[in-house]
Design a protein around this motif. Structure first.
Motif, PDB file in Angstrom:
ATOM      1  N   MET A   1      46.493  32.107  37.300  1.00  0.00           N
ATOM      2  CA  MET A   1      47.773  32.450  37.902  1.00  0.00           C
ATOM      3  C   MET A   1      47.909  33.969  38.076  1.00  0.00           C
ATOM      4  N   ALA A   2      47.475  34.732  37.051  1.00  0.00           N
ATOM      5  CA  ALA A   2      47.549  36.199  37.136  1.00  0.00           C
ATOM      6  C   ALA A   2      46.669  36.700  38.288  1.00  0.00           C
ATOM      7  N   GLU A   3      45.499  36.080  38.456  1.00  0.00           N
ATOM      8  CA  GLU A   3      44.586  36.503  39.532  1.00  0.00           C
ATOM      9  C   GLU A   3      45.161  36.133  40.907  1.00  0.00           C
ATOM     10  N   GLU A   4      45.820  34.977  40.966  1.00  0.00           N
ATOM     11  CA  GLU A   4      46.452  34.572  42.237  1.00  0.00           C
ATOM     12  C   GLU A   4      47.599  35.507  42.590  1.00  0.00           C
ATOM     13  N   LEU A   5      48.367  35.876  41.547  1.00  0.00           N
ATOM     14  CA  LEU A   5      49.526  36.749  41.774  1.00  0.00           C
ATOM     15  C   LEU A   5      49.117  38.119  42.289  1.00  0.00           C
ATOM     16  N   ILE A   6      48.083  38.708  41.680  1.00  0.00           N
ATOM     17  CA  ILE A   6      47.684  40.064  42.102  1.00  0.00           C
ATOM     18  C   ILE A   6      47.200  40.026  43.554  1.00  0.00           C
TER      19      ILE A   6
ATOM     20  N   ALA B   1      45.519  41.346  34.965  1.00  0.00           N
ATOM     21  CA  ALA B   1      44.555  41.139  36.050  1.00  0.00           C
ATOM     22  C   ALA B   1      44.310  42.483  36.724  1.00  0.00           C
ATOM     23  N   ALA B   2      43.150  42.613  37.344  1.00  0.00           N
ATOM     24  CA  ALA B   2      42.824  43.851  38.062  1.00  0.00           C
ATOM     25  C   ALA B   2      42.207  43.499  39.408  1.00  0.00           C
ATOM     26  N   ARG B   3      42.421  44.392  40.378  1.00  0.00           N
ATOM     27  CA  ARG B   3      41.878  44.146  41.718  1.00  0.00           C
ATOM     28  C   ARG B   3      41.580  45.489  42.382  1.00  0.00           C
ATOM     29  N   ASN B   4      40.543  45.518  43.219  1.00  0.00           N
ATOM     30  CA  ASN B   4      40.303  46.724  44.015  1.00  0.00           C
ATOM     31  C   ASN B   4      40.422  46.376  45.497  1.00  0.00           C
ATOM     32  N   SER B   5      40.397  47.400  46.357  1.00  0.00           N
ATOM     33  CA  SER B   5      40.658  47.089  47.767  1.00  0.00           C
ATOM     34  C   SER B   5      39.472  46.426  48.455  1.00  0.00           C
ATOM     35  N   SER B   6      38.329  46.343  47.765  1.00  0.00           N
ATOM     36  CA  SER B   6      37.228  45.544  48.323  1.00  0.00           C
ATOM     37  C   SER B   6      37.475  44.062  48.084  1.00  0.00           C
TER      38      SER B   6
END
Ligand code: ADP
Length: 387
Positions: A236-241, A191-196
């Motif tokens: 689940m991976a998106e929730e975890l990040i 999963a990937a996430r940015n601060s926006s």
């Protein structure tokens, strides 16, 4: 960041850093890398290199002083120094608190339990004697898996206790002991996430494990799992990040049990071995995605345009010393074979020296070719120990 004086500091200069740097170079981003080895794989690709310990507070703190952004390519780093740098205004991703949580398998499991993520039941112990006490009092039952709370990687730091005789060979370290899972399949989701706040994930990768060597045999991407399992794992991976408040990547490893339950095993807040094939298979590689997440750029599309199979290139047993590669010319002649050599000058038994991705519109065919490639390529030293 593009063609500016702003610096991205990377703590750790191994192969993950090296692959990340192919993108920073493409984008003309100024990079500074810290690694204890003067021959670190990342050294030739970064703008500035500093040789030094990743665990020493002063070294990491000094290293980060003139950086604008900081990231890691290994969890075993001094998180207190990163925390101080963050407190002083540097942008640090993943956040130091999350790295500290993840690098301790005990804290990781407590986090899953607290937030109701499905994971195998576990207990924490001080050392070997403490585990033995727990076993004789009936607190834990054989079979179980002992995991060193810190410093484990690639199956090192994992000990399976299947019978009383295996108790003898347990590690004498602070441990997380968990119930044995009847595993049907192992998968991972990145999963990937940015601060926006943007979050994306890749399709799952199947990790075929060689249980004798406790090492990855081959990776198949995308994994041939039910849509139901895929959706659940990605969600689940998106929730975890999000719950861990991580920017950049979170690689999430799962077990699928024989009863088709999805069980969370462990996570890594950085590019991961199970995502190397995204370089050839996806519109955005995991390395580019990590960079996008860390620098708060729009995240890239994760669509798979070509399935692939990936194998790690490991040093042959019995060979230690200056490396020689055999069989690379033969496999290069085959269509869809992509060779990655990390640039480690010295080989050791089972050391990760590179990997090969086989991209093919037919995943079964990719798997077949990857297994053939594995037979062809040998990683040896000039003077094997056995001679
Ligand atoms: P590492 O951090 O060294 O990769 P893992 O937790 O992923 O450690 O464990 C390595 C391997 O050991 C897993 O891929 C899996 O095959 C096996 N394993 C780990 N935990 C369990 C468990 N609870 N039950 C059964 N097998 C396990």
């Amino acid at each position: 960041m593009f063609s500016q004086k702003k610096k991205l500091g990377i703590v750790g200069g191994g192969q993950l850093g090296k692959m990340l740097l192919t993108k920073t170079n493409q984008w003309d981003i100024y990079t500074k890398v810290l690694d204890p080895s003067e021959n670190a794989p990342s050294r030739s690709s970064c703008t500035e290199f500093v040789q030094g310990s990743l665990q020493d507070f002063d070294t990491v703190y000094q290293f980060g002083q003139d950086c604008d952004y900081l990231t890691i390519e290994i969890e075993n780093v001094n998180t207190e120094a990163l925390q101080k740098l963050e407190d002083e205004g540097k942008i640090v991703h993943p956040r130091p608190g999350a790295i500290a949580l993840i690098k301790d398998k005990g804290l990781q499991k407590q986090f899953y339990a607290k937030h109701n993520f499905p994971t195998s039941p576990f207990e924490l112990f001080e050392d070997k004697a403490d585990i033995l006490k727990g076993w004789s009092s009936g607190k834990i039952k054989i079979p179980f898996v002992q995991k060193s709370r810190t410093d484990g990687y690639d199956g090192k730091g994992v000990h399976v206790v299947q019978s009383e005789s295996d108790l003898e060979t347990m590690m004498d370290v602070p441990s997380m002991v968990e119930e044995m899972v009847d595993i049907k399949e192992e998968i991972s989701v990145i999963a990937a996430r940015n601060s926006s706040g943007q979050v994306v994930s890749y399709q799952p990768t199947a990790m075929i494990v060689n249980h004798e060597a406790n090492l990855l045999d081959v990776l198949l991407f995308p994994a041939a799992v039910d849509t139901y399992i895929e959706d659940k794992a990605r969600k689940m991976a998106e929730e975890l990040i999000e719950k861990m408040d991580i920017c950049g990547l979170l690689a999430v490893e799962f077990f699928i049990s024989k009863d088709d339950d999805l069980i969370l095993n462990e996570v890594a807040p950085r590019p991961h071995n199970s995502g190397h094939q995204t370089i050839e298979s996806c519109n955005t590689s995991q390395f580019e995605q990590h960079l996008r997440g860390v620098l708060n750029l729009p995240l890239g599309h994760t669509t798979v345009h070509l399935p692939s199979a990936m194998i790690n290139l490991l040093g042959a047993p019995g060979h230690t010393g200056d490396v020689v590669y055999e069989g690379l010319n033969e496999v290069l002649a085959k269509e869809g074979v992509h060779i990655h050599i990390y640039g480690k000058k010295q080989t050791k038994p089972y050391r990760k020296m590179g990997h090969i991705t086989v991209a093919n519109s037919n995943l079964e065919q990719a798997n077949k070719i990857a297994l053939w490639v594995k037979e062809q390529v040998q990683i040896k030293s000039h003077q094997p120990i056995s001679q």
